[in-house]
Write a protein that holds these residues in place. Structure first.
Motif, short mmCIF file in Angstrom:
data_model
loop_
_atom_site.label_atom_id
_atom_site.label_comp_id
_atom_site.label_asym_id
_atom_site.label_seq_id
_atom_site.Cartn_x
_atom_site.Cartn_y
_atom_site.Cartn_z
N MET A 112 25.96 68.21 24.54
CA MET A 112 26.72 68.29 25.80
C MET A 112 26.75 69.75 26.23
O MET A 112 27.71 70.48 25.98
N SER A 113 25.72 70.19 26.90
CA SER A 113 25.53 71.63 27.08
C SER A 113 25.41 72.08 28.53
O SER A 113 25.30 73.28 28.79
N ARG A 114 25.44 71.16 29.49
CA ARG A 114 25.19 71.56 30.87
C ARG A 114 26.37 71.16 31.74
O ARG A 114 26.75 70.00 31.80
N THR A 115 26.97 72.13 32.44
CA THR A 115 28.18 71.87 33.23
C THR A 115 27.98 72.22 34.69
O THR A 115 27.53 73.32 35.02
N LEU A 116 28.34 71.28 35.57
CA LEU A 116 28.41 71.48 37.00
C LEU A 116 29.86 71.75 37.35
O LEU A 116 30.74 70.94 37.05
N LEU A 117 30.14 72.88 37.99
CA LEU A 117 31.50 73.25 38.36
C LEU A 117 31.77 72.85 39.80
O LEU A 117 30.99 73.15 40.71
N LEU A 118 32.91 72.19 40.02
CA LEU A 118 33.30 71.72 41.35
C LEU A 118 34.76 72.08 41.60
O LEU A 118 35.33 72.92 40.89
N ASN A 119 35.38 71.43 42.59
CA ASN A 119 36.73 71.82 43.01
C ASN A 119 37.83 70.86 42.60
O ASN A 119 38.98 71.27 42.46
N SER A 120 37.53 69.59 42.46
CA SER A 120 38.57 68.60 42.21
C SER A 120 38.05 67.48 41.33
O SER A 120 36.83 67.29 41.18
N GLY A 121 38.98 66.71 40.78
CA GLY A 121 38.59 65.59 39.95
C GLY A 121 37.82 64.54 40.72
O GLY A 121 36.86 63.95 40.21
N SER A 122 38.23 64.26 41.95
CA SER A 122 37.52 63.28 42.76
C SER A 122 36.06 63.68 42.97
O SER A 122 35.15 62.86 42.83
N GLU A 123 35.84 64.94 43.33
CA GLU A 123 34.47 65.43 43.50
C GLU A 123 33.68 65.28 42.21
O GLU A 123 32.50 64.91 42.23
N ALA A 124 34.33 65.59 41.10
CA ALA A 124 33.62 65.58 39.83
C ALA A 124 33.23 64.17 39.41
O ALA A 124 32.12 63.94 38.92
N VAL A 125 34.12 63.19 39.60
CA VAL A 125 33.77 61.81 39.27
C VAL A 125 32.66 61.32 40.19
O VAL A 125 31.72 60.65 39.76
N GLU A 126 32.76 61.67 41.47
CA GLU A 126 31.69 61.28 42.40
C GLU A 126 30.36 61.88 41.96
O GLU A 126 29.33 61.20 41.97
N ALA A 127 30.38 63.15 41.57
CA ALA A 127 29.14 63.79 41.10
C ALA A 127 28.62 63.10 39.85
O ALA A 127 27.40 62.93 39.68
N ALA A 128 29.52 62.71 38.95
CA ALA A 128 29.10 62.05 37.72
C ALA A 128 28.38 60.74 38.01
O ALA A 128 27.36 60.42 37.39
N ILE A 129 28.90 59.97 38.97
CA ILE A 129 28.25 58.71 39.35
C ILE A 129 26.89 58.99 39.98
O ILE A 129 25.89 58.32 39.70
N MET A 130 26.82 60.00 40.84
CA MET A 130 25.54 60.34 41.45
C MET A 130 24.53 60.80 40.40
O MET A 130 23.36 60.44 40.45
N ILE A 131 24.99 61.58 39.45
CA ILE A 131 24.10 62.05 38.37
C ILE A 131 23.57 60.86 37.58
O ILE A 131 22.36 60.78 37.28
N ALA A 132 24.48 59.95 37.25
CA ALA A 132 24.06 58.78 36.47
C ALA A 132 23.06 57.92 37.25
O ALA A 132 22.05 57.45 36.70
N SER A 133 23.33 57.71 38.54
CA SER A 133 22.43 56.91 39.36
C SER A 133 21.05 57.56 39.47
O SER A 133 20.02 56.90 39.33
N CYS A 134 21.05 58.87 39.72
CA CYS A 134 19.78 59.59 39.82
C CYS A 134 19.02 59.60 38.49
O CYS A 134 17.78 59.51 38.47
N TYR A 135 19.76 59.70 37.41
CA TYR A 135 19.14 59.70 36.08
C TYR A 135 18.29 58.45 35.89
O TYR A 135 17.13 58.53 35.45
N TRP A 136 18.85 57.29 36.23
CA TRP A 136 18.10 56.06 36.04
C TRP A 136 16.90 56.00 37.00
O TRP A 136 15.83 55.51 36.63
N ARG A 137 17.09 56.51 38.22
CA ARG A 137 15.98 56.52 39.16
C ARG A 137 14.86 57.41 38.64
O ARG A 137 13.67 57.09 38.78
N HIS A 138 15.24 58.53 38.03
CA HIS A 138 14.22 59.42 37.46
C HIS A 138 13.45 58.75 36.32
O HIS A 138 12.29 59.07 36.06
N LEU A 139 14.11 57.80 35.65
CA LEU A 139 13.45 57.06 34.57
C LEU A 139 12.72 55.82 35.09
O LEU A 139 12.19 55.04 34.29
N GLY A 140 12.72 55.64 36.40
CA GLY A 140 11.99 54.53 36.98
C GLY A 140 12.80 53.26 37.15
O GLY A 140 12.23 52.20 37.42
N GLU A 141 14.12 53.34 37.03
CA GLU A 141 14.99 52.17 37.20
C GLU A 141 15.92 52.40 38.38
O GLU A 141 16.35 53.52 38.62
#
Length: 436
Positions: A112-141
């Motif tokens: 667990m070595s890479r951190t994205l810094l943002l302003n609020s918890g809402s932004e951070a959860v939204e970013a987490a979902i976007m990261i997860a969604s993009c991750y699967w797309r990058h893997l072809g799903e």
């Protein structure tokens, strides 16, 4: 401009409440009902003072972990302001961001070595979902489904509101996201009894596995905050980690509220030695001194973003994200947490508070008393009773947080043993005198 940059005393004079009533739009508040709210004018340590000079022991603040007016944090912020207040992190960087991201990584497992810094918890959860969604797309799903708690709360943005079962929303999903919300299979008080763990784990296993499309992520709070201060059965996070691994999905831990010591461990996931795939944190990161949040991921998730077709990176961020003064506040706050042993203090004082308040369970007003670290919840018989308990506590110089039927007692992590006794005594009196 005048060389005298002191704010005019007139700003704090006159009818403060009339000014507030006329110009301020308060969040999470009805606009056609006159709400009695305190006008807090100052804070020091664990106490706040209102405009009438009344002092309260604050056990209602979710993010004031190191207390109010801490000189160490204030000095760190002042030093940074004199050097650099902030820059756009999409185009440049600054030393404080790297120092903070390194500090956060030091608390976590090596992957667990890479951190994205943002302003609020809402932004951070939204970013987490976007990261997860993009991750699967990058893997072809292409995955669109998320599993979470029906009583969970993950933020106020459009996307995070769709994840949250509380408070009620219209659920107009204007984003391509399918959310399966898992109801608590038992009342909160019964989850800790034998069989509670199996029932909850089975409910999540059904939600994760019982669908033709695997979820892109499971998003959970290790302790349900807005959902009523629900303490999940010990072993649930470990079982959920197994469920996610078996299904091949990501586990996102929403530690916006619980992170950085609140539960008696640096992160609540550590109570079960669980390592999530993505960790979201915010409130305790800067102790409330500046808006900041963090999304920390595994390095292999981060590395897939070089495959992004447009910029070869994450298409998300805000101009003030990773603000230098906020990073300085966070680093100073973490210094205090470490040097003053506040994680251990949260455990000790939380255990004491839970023991002192436990006898209130089963009384006329309180159905259940539960806690984890410095989060102790009194579950009242109904929301009206909970509101009455909060009012009675305030009348005794104690601020607590009412959320539905629950009254949450969440004092700063700097609270002393003597102040813990004070909190318990005032809360006990509030319960005993409610029906007077």
């Amino acid at each position: 401009m005048s060389s005298d940059t002191t704010l005019s005393p007139a700003l704090l004079e006159g009818d403060l409440r009339a000014r507030d009533s006329r110009f301020v739009w308060h969040p999470w508040s009805p606009i056609d009902v006159e709400v009695e709210r305190l006008m807090i004018t100052s804070g020091s340590g664990t106490r706040v003072t209102d405009d009438a000079g009344n002092e309260y022991l604050d056990a209602s603040s979710l993010n004031s972990t190191v207390g109010y007016g801490h000189p160490y944090v204030i000095e760190a912020m002042e030093r940074q302001l004199r050097v650099l207040h902030g820059v756009d992190m999409s185009a440049t960087n600054h030393p404080m961001a790297g120092a903070l991201a390194e500090r956060i990584a030091g608390y976590l497992s090596p992957e667990m070595s890479r951190t994205l810094l943002l302003n609020s918890g809402s932004e951070a959860v939204e970013a987490a979902i976007m990261i997860a969604s993009c991750y699967w797309r990058h893997l072809g799903e292409s995955r669109q489904r998320v599993v979470t708690f029906a009583r969970g709360y993950h933020g106020s943005t459009l996307l995070t509101r769709s994840l949250s079962g509380l408070p009620p929303t219209a659920h107009d999903h204007l984003v391509p996201l399918v959310v399966d919300q898992v109801e608590l299979p038992l009342p909160a008080a019964e989850l800790r009894a034998p069989g509670g763990l199996d029932a909850l784990a089975d409910a999540f296993a059904t939600a994760v596995d019982g669908h033709e499309h695997p979820p892109l992520a499971v998003v959970v709070e290790p302790l349900l905050n807005v959902g009523g201060g629900v303490v999940l059965p010990r072993g649930f996070l470990a079982r959920l980690r197994e469920i996610c691994d078996r299904a091949g999905t990501l586990l996102i831990a929403d530690e916006v509220f619980t992170g950085f010591g609140r539960t008696g461990r640096m992160f609540a996931c550590e109570h079960e030695d669980v390592v999530p795939d993505i960790l979201v944190s915010s409130k305790g990161l800067s102790g409330g001194y500046a808006p900041i949040s963090a999304v920390t991921t595994r390095q292999d998730i981060y590395s897939t973003f070089k495959q992004d077709a447009w910029i070869g990176g994450l298409r998300y961020g805000h101009t003030t994200a990773g603000h230098a003064v906020a990073c300085a506040a966070a680093l100073a706050t973490l210094d205090i947490v470490e040097q003053d042993g506040l994680v251990e203090n949260a455990r000790l004082r939380g255990d004491e508070l839970l023991e002192l308040l436990a006898p209130l369970a089963g009384t006329q007003s309180v159905r259940d008393v539960r806690g984890l670290g410095l989060v102790v919840t009194l579950e009242a018989k109904d929301a009206g009773t909970a509101a009455g308990l909060a009012r009675q506590a305030q009348a005794r110089g104690l601020l607590v947080r009412q959320q539905g039927e629950a009254v949450l007692v969440v004092p700063p992590m700097i609270i002393s043993a003597h102040e813990t006794q004070m909190v318990a005594s005032r809360m006990t009196d509030a319960v005993e005198d409610l029906h007077g």
